[in-house]
Design an enzyme around this catalytic site. Structure first.
Site, PDB file in Angstrom:
ATOM      1  N   ASP A   4       3.471 -81.619 -48.513  1.00  8.92           N
ATOM      2  CA  ASP A   4       2.371 -80.826 -47.970  1.00  8.92           C
ATOM      3  C   ASP A   4       2.963 -79.582 -47.297  1.00  8.92           C
ATOM      4  O   ASP A   4       4.163 -79.303 -47.432  1.00  8.92           O
ATOM      5  CB  ASP A   4       1.480 -81.670 -47.031  1.00  8.92           C
ATOM      6  CG  ASP A   4       2.159 -82.029 -45.716  1.00  8.92           C
ATOM      7  OD1 ASP A   4       3.356 -81.703 -45.528  1.00  8.92           O
ATOM      8  OD2 ASP A   4       1.483 -82.644 -44.862  1.00  8.92           O
ATOM      9  N   CYS A  47       6.279 -84.919 -45.894  1.00 14.05           N
ATOM     10  CA  CYS A  47       5.236 -84.339 -45.040  1.00 14.05           C
ATOM     11  C   CYS A  47       5.834 -84.183 -43.647  1.00 14.05           C
ATOM     12  O   CYS A  47       7.064 -84.216 -43.508  1.00 14.05           O
ATOM     13  CB  CYS A  47       3.949 -85.180 -45.066  1.00 14.05           C
ATOM     14  SG  CYS A  47       4.051 -86.810 -44.302  1.00 14.05           S
ATOM     15  N   THR A  93       5.758 -86.119 -40.824  1.00 16.15           N
ATOM     16  CA  THR A  93       6.443 -87.338 -40.388  1.00 16.15           C
ATOM     17  C   THR A  93       7.014 -88.144 -41.546  1.00 16.15           C
ATOM     18  O   THR A  93       7.841 -89.034 -41.335  1.00 16.15           O
ATOM     19  CB  THR A  93       5.460 -88.263 -39.647  1.00 16.15           C
ATOM     20  OG1 THR A  93       4.385 -88.572 -40.553  1.00 16.15           O
ATOM     21  CG2 THR A  93       4.907 -87.607 -38.392  1.00 16.15           C
ATOM     22  N   HIS A 133      18.108-103.114 -52.026  1.00 13.13           N
ATOM     23  CA  HIS A 133      17.324-104.332 -51.792  1.00 13.13           C
ATOM     24  C   HIS A 133      15.860-104.218 -52.191  1.00 13.13           C
ATOM     25  O   HIS A 133      15.242-105.223 -52.530  1.00 13.13           O
ATOM     26  CB  HIS A 133      17.406-104.728 -50.315  1.00 13.13           C
ATOM     27  CG  HIS A 133      18.725-105.330 -49.921  1.00 13.13           C
ATOM     28  ND1 HIS A 133      18.931-105.981 -48.731  1.00 13.13           N
ATOM     29  CD2 HIS A 133      19.914-105.379 -50.594  1.00 13.13           C
ATOM     30  CE1 HIS A 133      20.193-106.414 -48.673  1.00 13.13           C
ATOM     31  NE2 HIS A 133      20.814-106.037 -49.781  1.00 13.13           N
ATOM     32  N   HIS A 148      16.967-110.323 -54.651  1.00 15.65           N
ATOM     33  CA  HIS A 148      15.983-109.307 -54.244  1.00 15.65           C
ATOM     34  C   HIS A 148      14.904-109.095 -55.305  1.00 15.65           C
ATOM     35  O   HIS A 148      13.829-108.583 -54.991  1.00 15.65           O
ATOM     36  CB  HIS A 148      16.689-107.983 -53.951  1.00 15.65           C
ATOM     37  CG  HIS A 148      17.759-108.126 -52.918  1.00 15.65           C
ATOM     38  ND1 HIS A 148      17.478-108.434 -51.606  1.00 15.65           N
ATOM     39  CD2 HIS A 148      19.110-108.069 -53.010  1.00 15.65           C
ATOM     40  CE1 HIS A 148      18.603-108.535 -50.925  1.00 15.65           C
ATOM     41  NE2 HIS A 148      19.610-108.320 -51.755  1.00 15.65           N
TER      42      HIS A 148
HETATM   43  C1  RB5 Z   1       0.152 -82.411 -41.116  1.00 15.86           C
HETATM   44  O1  RB5 Z   1      -0.178 -81.792 -39.908  1.00 15.86           O
HETATM   45  C2  RB5 Z   1       0.699 -83.802 -40.855  1.00 15.86           C
HETATM   46  O2  RB5 Z   1      -0.309 -84.631 -40.369  1.00 15.86           O
HETATM   47  C3  RB5 Z   1       1.303 -84.386 -42.111  1.00 15.86           C
HETATM   48  O3  RB5 Z   1       2.302 -83.537 -42.582  1.00 15.86           O
HETATM   49  C4  RB5 Z   1       1.958 -85.736 -41.973  1.00 15.86           C
HETATM   50  O4  RB5 Z   1       2.855 -85.750 -40.893  1.00 15.86           O
HETATM   51  C5  RB5 Z   1       1.067 -86.901 -41.987  1.00 15.86           C
HETATM   52  O5  RB5 Z   1       1.517 -88.064 -42.023  1.00 15.86           O
END
Ligand code: RB5
Length: 147
Positions: free
Chosen positions: A8, A66, A68, A99, A134
């Site tokens: 993203d 993304c 996180t 694994h 596994h």
């Molecule tokens: C975008 O602001 C953020 O929410 C997205 O990149 C991600 O971290 C969501 O899990």
């Protein structure tokens, strides 16, 4: 390897950093977008083409990014046959292959820097699934449907 990559807006810069790195290592990289950090987009829209391409067998593996790494990994894992692993260090990346037979690597661009991301990618691509004890566990993951 043939690698399917997508992110993203939050993951865009890291994606752009990893593409030439992977190509310099000799991998083929196909970019499913997004193509700018300036427009806010929805991470499931980029998880889906990456995950589908891996599940279809068109790609050896995928990388999704993304902010996180959480949202895009959750989304990628909705596609049957995909095992997306969110990794914040090289040990996790290596073990996800050995694994868990992970076939998609998820990264959080707001969590790790580019140097660590490259180490994680290296670890992910360096080893293969061990199978053995596994295999049954991975089969049990595949057997879970609408539990
Ligand atoms: C975008 O602001 C953020 O929410 C997205 O990149 C991600 O971290 C969501 O899990």
């Amino acid at each position: 390897m043939r690698i399917n990559i997508g992110s993203d807006h939050a993951g865009y810069s890291l994606k752009e950093e990893l593409k030439p790195y992977l190509r310099d290592l000799g991998h083929e990289v196909v970019d499913q977008g997004t193509h700018t950090a300036e427009v806010s987009v929805d991470y499931p829209d980029f998880a889906l083409p990456v995950a589908r391409g891996v599940a279809d067998g068109q790609f050896d593996c995928g990388i999704v990014i993304c902010g996180t790494g959480i949202g895009i990994s959750i989304a990628a894992n909705k596609v049957r046959g995909v095992r997306a692993a969110l990794c914040t260090n090289a040990y996790m990346a290596r073990m996800s292959r050995l694994h868990n037979d992970a076939n998609v690597l998820a990264l959080g661009a707001r969590v790790i820097g580019g140097g660590l991301a490259r180490d994680i990618v290296d670890a992910f691509l360096a080893v293969a699934f061990e199978g053995g004890r596994h295999q049954g566990r991975v089969d049990k993951i595949s057997a879970i449907r609408d539990a």
